[in-house]
Design a protein around this motif. Structure first.
Motif, short mmCIF file in Angstrom:
data_model
loop_
_atom_site.label_atom_id
_atom_site.label_comp_id
_atom_site.label_asym_id
_atom_site.label_seq_id
_atom_site.Cartn_x
_atom_site.Cartn_y
_atom_site.Cartn_z
N ARG A 283 0.85 -6.79 8.19
CA ARG A 283 -0.43 -6.69 7.49
C ARG A 283 -1.02 -5.30 7.61
O ARG A 283 -1.74 -4.84 6.71
CB ARG A 283 -1.42 -7.72 8.05
CG ARG A 283 -1.19 -9.09 7.47
CD ARG A 283 -2.24 -10.12 7.71
NE ARG A 283 -3.52 -9.75 8.25
CZ ARG A 283 -4.68 -9.92 7.61
NH1 ARG A 283 -4.70 -10.39 6.37
NH2 ARG A 283 -5.81 -9.62 8.21
N ILE A 284 -0.76 -4.62 8.73
CA ILE A 284 -1.20 -3.23 8.90
C ILE A 284 0.02 -2.37 9.22
O ILE A 284 1.12 -2.89 9.44
CB ILE A 284 -2.27 -3.11 9.99
CG1 ILE A 284 -1.74 -3.65 11.33
CG2 ILE A 284 -3.54 -3.85 9.59
CD1 ILE A 284 -2.68 -3.43 12.50
N ASP B 121 1.84 -2.49 3.72
CA ASP B 121 1.00 -3.40 4.48
C ASP B 121 0.09 -4.20 3.53
O ASP B 121 -0.35 -3.68 2.51
CB ASP B 121 0.16 -2.60 5.47
CG ASP B 121 0.90 -1.35 5.94
OD1 ASP B 121 2.03 -1.50 6.40
OD2 ASP B 121 0.35 -0.24 5.82
N TYR B 122 -0.16 -5.45 3.89
CA TYR B 122 -0.87 -6.33 2.97
C TYR B 122 -2.24 -6.78 3.47
O TYR B 122 -2.82 -7.71 2.94
CB TYR B 122 0.00 -7.54 2.60
CG TYR B 122 0.69 -8.21 3.75
CD1 TYR B 122 0.08 -9.25 4.44
CD2 TYR B 122 1.97 -7.81 4.13
CE1 TYR B 122 0.72 -9.87 5.50
CE2 TYR B 122 2.61 -8.42 5.19
CZ TYR B 122 1.99 -9.46 5.88
OH TYR B 122 2.63 -10.07 6.93
N HIS B 123 -2.77 -6.16 4.52
CA HIS B 123 -4.18 -6.38 4.86
C HIS B 123 -5.03 -5.80 3.74
O HIS B 123 -4.71 -4.71 3.22
CB HIS B 123 -4.52 -5.70 6.19
CG HIS B 123 -5.89 -5.99 6.70
ND1 HIS B 123 -7.02 -5.43 6.16
CD2 HIS B 123 -6.31 -6.79 7.72
CE1 HIS B 123 -8.08 -5.86 6.81
NE2 HIS B 123 -7.68 -6.70 7.76
N SER C 292 -5.94 -2.24 4.39
CA SER C 292 -4.91 -1.43 5.05
C SER C 292 -4.79 -0.05 4.43
O SER C 292 -5.07 0.16 3.26
CB SER C 292 -3.55 -2.14 4.96
OG SER C 292 -3.08 -2.14 3.63
#
Length: 389
Positions: A261-262, A288-290, A293
């Motif tokens: 995510r990060i 990254d998928y936050h 991010s």
């Protein structure tokens, strides 16, 4: 090497009688590392592998150092390395320390009239351009763009190139090169969270067995010098072997990136290791998928290691003015990070197509004279923004 391999003919038990069809004996050889404690292979030869006719005086190939103690970031334009017909002469060491050397090579011709053995160092050859066949006394491997060829020290080999357009990035290691222990269980098997597995590793598939006598030139590297040694029998006379010590190939395209995510730290890209440096593969992957991010890497301090990045292909998001074949050196002692504007450009991006090989050494690297021939001496200023330039 993490698993057992067998090729050709071998007897049922080690160190026992193994006869040829005519009743003569095959000659056994233990090919191992770290004394009798490391990985090893038992080979069986047509002839005794000890028959030497002559040894010429050695000549030095030790790199000449231009910058002994360095704290400046450099960029090296790798494709400016001048091609040369001969494989050994084309190898130019750019960076070096007491544990390893990093070299570029642009050989135009196959290795014709000699065999080569590096008696001191494991060799990791990354194929940036070119196709062909690695021929060894332990069998042959085909190679192409994106392949790592890991050649254990002491391996006798030749390389056949399909044409003259070849570019290699080479790491010579005084320590054995292994797959990362973080991805292996105590039996040596690659674990489920490893970014590659045994299926991705290509072992020698073709054994050349030459029952020939005569004069065979072998160039042997030992302590920075080349010895021309003439053998009385063909070095590729092995009829069979089994064990764990042999060359193998692994394609960077078979590396499966670990994402999160990060932003993930460089160790998730680790591909090979020694106790003196690591090698990582940066491959096309999702970012990254936050929702907040920042895909670009954060600034970090190089306190314990020198970082070398060899750029292979794609868009290198964190760097400005970087092309395929360039090498960046970010030395220990100072922080480094994305170039101005890279962080902002990365926000909102969903994936990268970059392809690169990273070598992190735990001892400082020295810049050679060959390295300075292709160096950008102003690269260390490329982090200045407009208000400070």
């Amino acid at each position: 090497m993490p698993f057992y391999h067998k090729l050709g003919k071998i007897p049922p038990k080690r160190h026992t009688i193994f006869k040829k069809p005519n009743g003569d004996l095959y000659y056994e050889q233990l090919f191992g590392t770290i004394g009798f404690d490391g990985m090893s292979t038992n080979l069986y030869h047509e002839h005794r592998p000890t028959q030497i006719k002559s040894v010429k005086d050695p000549y030095s190939i030790k790199p000449k150092i231009a910058v002994e103690n360095n704290i400046k970031s450099y960029r090296f334009r790798g494709f400016q390395t001048v091609p040369a017909p001969d494989f050994l002469e084309s190898r130019k060491v750019v960076l070096t320390n007491s544990d390893c050397s990093i070299a570029l090579a642009a050989p135009q011709e196959s290795m014709g009239d000699y065999f080569y053995k590096n008696s001191d160092e494991d060799e990791l050859l990354f194929i940036h351009k070119g196709t062909g066949k690695l021929r060894t006394h332990l069998g042959n491997l085909d190679f192409k763009y994106g392949d790592y060829l890991l050649i254990p020290r002491g391996t006798i080999y030749k390389i056949d190139f399909d044409d003259e357009d070849n570019r290699l990035f080479i790491v010579e290691s005084n320590r054995p090169i292994y797959t990362p222990k973080r991805y292996r269980n105590h039996f040596g098997q690659l674990l489920e969270h490893s970014p590659f597995c045994e299926r991705d590793i290509r072992r020698p598939y073709e054994l050349e067995t030459n029952d020939e006598k005569g004069e065979f030139l072998m160039k042997i590297k030992k302590q920075g010098e080349i010895f021309d040694v003439t053998y009385a029998t063909h070095p590729f006379d092995v009829v069979g072997y089994d064990g764990y010590n042999y060359p193998y190939a692994f394609s960077i395209h078979d590396f499966e990136p670990i994402t999160g995510r990060i932003h993930q730290p460089p160790p998730v890209h680790q591909t090979f290791e020694t106790d003196a440096f690591v090698v990582c593969s940066f491959c096309p992957r999702l970012y990254d998928y936050h929702p907040e991010s920042i895909p670009a890497p954060y600034n970090h301090s190089n306190i314990d290691s020198d970082e070398v990045l060899y750029y292979v292909d794609g868009d290198f998001m964190s760097r400005n003015d970087i092309d395929a074949g360039h090498i960046s050196l970010h030395p220990a002692g100072i922080p480094h990070g994305p170039h101005p504007g890279a962080v902002e450009r990365s926000i909102g991006q969903t994936k990268t197509e970059e392809l690169a090989v990273m070598v992190d050494t735990f001892k400082p690297l020295k810049v050679t004279e060959e390295g300075m021939k292709i160096a950008d001496d102003t690269y260390h200023k490329s982090w200045l923004d407009e208000n400070h330039a």
